[in-house]
Design an enzyme around this catalytic site. Structure first.
Site, PDB file in Angstrom:
ATOM      1  N   HIS A  85     -10.590  -4.796  -0.795  1.00 40.16           N
ATOM      2  CA  HIS A  85     -11.172  -5.445  -1.901  1.00 40.16           C
ATOM      3  C   HIS A  85     -12.687  -5.162  -1.994  1.00 40.16           C
ATOM      4  O   HIS A  85     -13.244  -5.600  -0.952  1.00 40.16           O
ATOM      5  CB  HIS A  85     -10.995  -6.757  -1.913  1.00 40.16           C
ATOM      6  CG  HIS A  85     -11.505  -7.463  -3.286  1.00 40.16           C
ATOM      7  ND1 HIS A  85     -10.952  -7.308  -4.610  1.00 40.16           N
ATOM      8  CD2 HIS A  85     -12.473  -8.386  -3.197  1.00 40.16           C
ATOM      9  CE1 HIS A  85     -11.722  -8.061  -5.177  1.00 40.16           C
ATOM     10  NE2 HIS A  85     -12.619  -8.804  -4.704  1.00 40.16           N
ATOM     11  N   ILE A 145      -0.639  -7.055  -9.089  1.00 44.04           N
ATOM     12  CA  ILE A 145      -0.337  -8.128  -8.051  1.00 44.04           C
ATOM     13  C   ILE A 145       1.148  -8.084  -7.685  1.00 44.04           C
ATOM     14  O   ILE A 145       2.117  -7.802  -8.633  1.00 44.04           O
ATOM     15  CB  ILE A 145      -0.502  -9.460  -8.841  1.00 44.04           C
ATOM     16  CG1 ILE A 145      -2.213  -9.778  -9.214  1.00 44.04           C
ATOM     17  CG2 ILE A 145       0.072 -10.825  -7.762  1.00 44.04           C
ATOM     18  CD1 ILE A 145      -2.385 -10.988  -9.824  1.00 44.04           C
ATOM     19  N   GLY A 170      -8.743   7.250  -5.785  1.00 45.28           N
ATOM     20  CA  GLY A 170      -8.208   7.347  -4.456  1.00 45.28           C
ATOM     21  C   GLY A 170      -9.266   7.769  -3.712  1.00 45.28           C
ATOM     22  O   GLY A 170      -8.648   8.498  -2.706  1.00 45.28           O
ATOM     23  N   SER A 171     -10.503   7.276  -3.668  1.00 41.85           N
ATOM     24  CA  SER A 171     -11.466   7.835  -2.722  1.00 41.85           C
ATOM     25  C   SER A 171     -11.066   7.219  -1.277  1.00 41.85           C
ATOM     26  O   SER A 171     -11.271   7.746  -0.210  1.00 41.85           O
ATOM     27  CB  SER A 171     -13.033   7.537  -2.959  1.00 41.85           C
ATOM     28  OG  SER A 171     -12.956   5.947  -3.005  1.00 41.85           O
ATOM     29  N   ASN A 172     -10.577   5.740  -1.296  1.00 40.98           N
ATOM     30  CA  ASN A 172     -10.002   5.353  -0.061  1.00 40.98           C
ATOM     31  C   ASN A 172      -8.867   5.892   0.633  1.00 40.98           C
ATOM     32  O   ASN A 172      -8.618   5.903   1.796  1.00 40.98           O
ATOM     33  CB  ASN A 172      -9.842   3.812  -0.147  1.00 40.98           C
ATOM     34  CG  ASN A 172     -10.894   3.048  -0.118  1.00 40.98           C
ATOM     35  OD1 ASN A 172     -11.791   3.007   0.831  1.00 40.98           O
ATOM     36  ND2 ASN A 172     -11.417   2.343  -1.152  1.00 40.98           N
ATOM     37  N   ASP A 223      -5.927 -11.378  -3.841  1.00 40.93           N
ATOM     38  CA  ASP A 223      -7.264 -11.190  -3.044  1.00 40.93           C
ATOM     39  C   ASP A 223      -7.096 -12.564  -2.178  1.00 40.93           C
ATOM     40  O   ASP A 223      -8.435 -13.210  -2.077  1.00 40.93           O
ATOM     41  CB  ASP A 223      -8.384 -11.068  -3.782  1.00 40.93           C
ATOM     42  CG  ASP A 223      -8.297  -9.844  -4.663  1.00 40.93           C
ATOM     43  OD1 ASP A 223      -7.673  -8.787  -4.361  1.00 40.93           O
ATOM     44  OD2 ASP A 223      -8.907  -9.596  -5.867  1.00 40.93           O
TER      45      ASP A 223
END
Length: 224
Positions: free
Chosen positions: A110, A93, A13-15, A146
């Site tokens: 991504h 997905i 969860g760094s983003n 992606d």
């Protein structure tokens, strides 16, 4: 008015933390209504809980099909009054069931310069391939992995024979910048999809400070 969003995660969860930080700095106009993970051990859940953000765990292993899993995700997020979704390391997905619930309002980060190096380990594959330029992409989500229209990309140098973890770290630093920026553009309703092209409505916001570590396009704005 803040855009009510959900953040989907599967790992550290760094983003997610980057989004929370920008919210705390009052420069990201969103309200994270829910952080949902398909893994109970995802550290990002603890990050959310530390800020009082509601969380949910929904294991895909408990469902017989992707569609059933997505149906339950939609139910949970709609109940939380979510209007848009940010996928920040969500390793699943999604199906049209989910896409149709939030049309044009699902974005993903991504860690590669799409369309190159799709899938789980874009950074490692880029390092192994021996590229001279690597980076990350925020894109709209569609039915393919992606694949959706690109919103913003950041490029960083890659060096022959370097430790792939060093490249991962440089890419991650840029992820933490471009994902909040793309989320802000979504919240401001400044993004328009025209086929595979994403058009960004112009504004009078000052450009962000430039650095010599990356190339970002469209350029970052303000304090991003």
């Amino acid at each position: 008015m803040s855009l009510p969003i959900a953040v989907l995660i599967s790992g550290s969860g760094s983003n997610l933390q980057a989004l929370i930080n920008k919210m705390e700095d009052e420069i990201l106009d969103v309200d994270i209504k829910m952080v949902l993970s398909n893994r109970a051990d995802a550290y990002g859940l603890k990050r959310a809980q530390a800020y009082g953000i509601p969380t949910a765990v929904l294991s895909h292993k408990d469902f017989s099909s992707r569609e059933d899993f997505d149906t339950e995700m939609v139910r949970i997020l709609k109940e939380a009054e979510v209007e848009a979704v940010v996928m920040a390391g969500f390793m699943r997905i999604i199906t049209p069931v989910f896409l149709n619930a939030f049309p044009g309002k699902i974005i993903n980060i991504h860690p590669a310069l799409l369309p190159c190096f799709t899938g789980v380990d874009g950074q490692g594959e880029a390092a192994e391939y021996g590229v001279q330029i690597a980076g990350c992409t925020v894109h709209f989500v569609d039915e393919k992995m992606d694949h959706g229209a690109v919103i913003i990309q950041a490029a960083v140098p890659a060096y022959p024979g370097e430790d792939p973890d060093d490249l991962r770290a440089r890419i991650l630093e840029q992820e933490h910048r471009i994902l909040p920026q793309a989320t802000q553009w979504l919240a401001q309703k400044r993004l328009t999809m025209n086929g595979r092209f994403v058009e960004l409505e112009e504004s009078d916001i000052e450009p962000a400070a430039l650095d010599n570590k990356s190339l970002v396009n469209p350029p970052l704005e303000g304090r991003f």
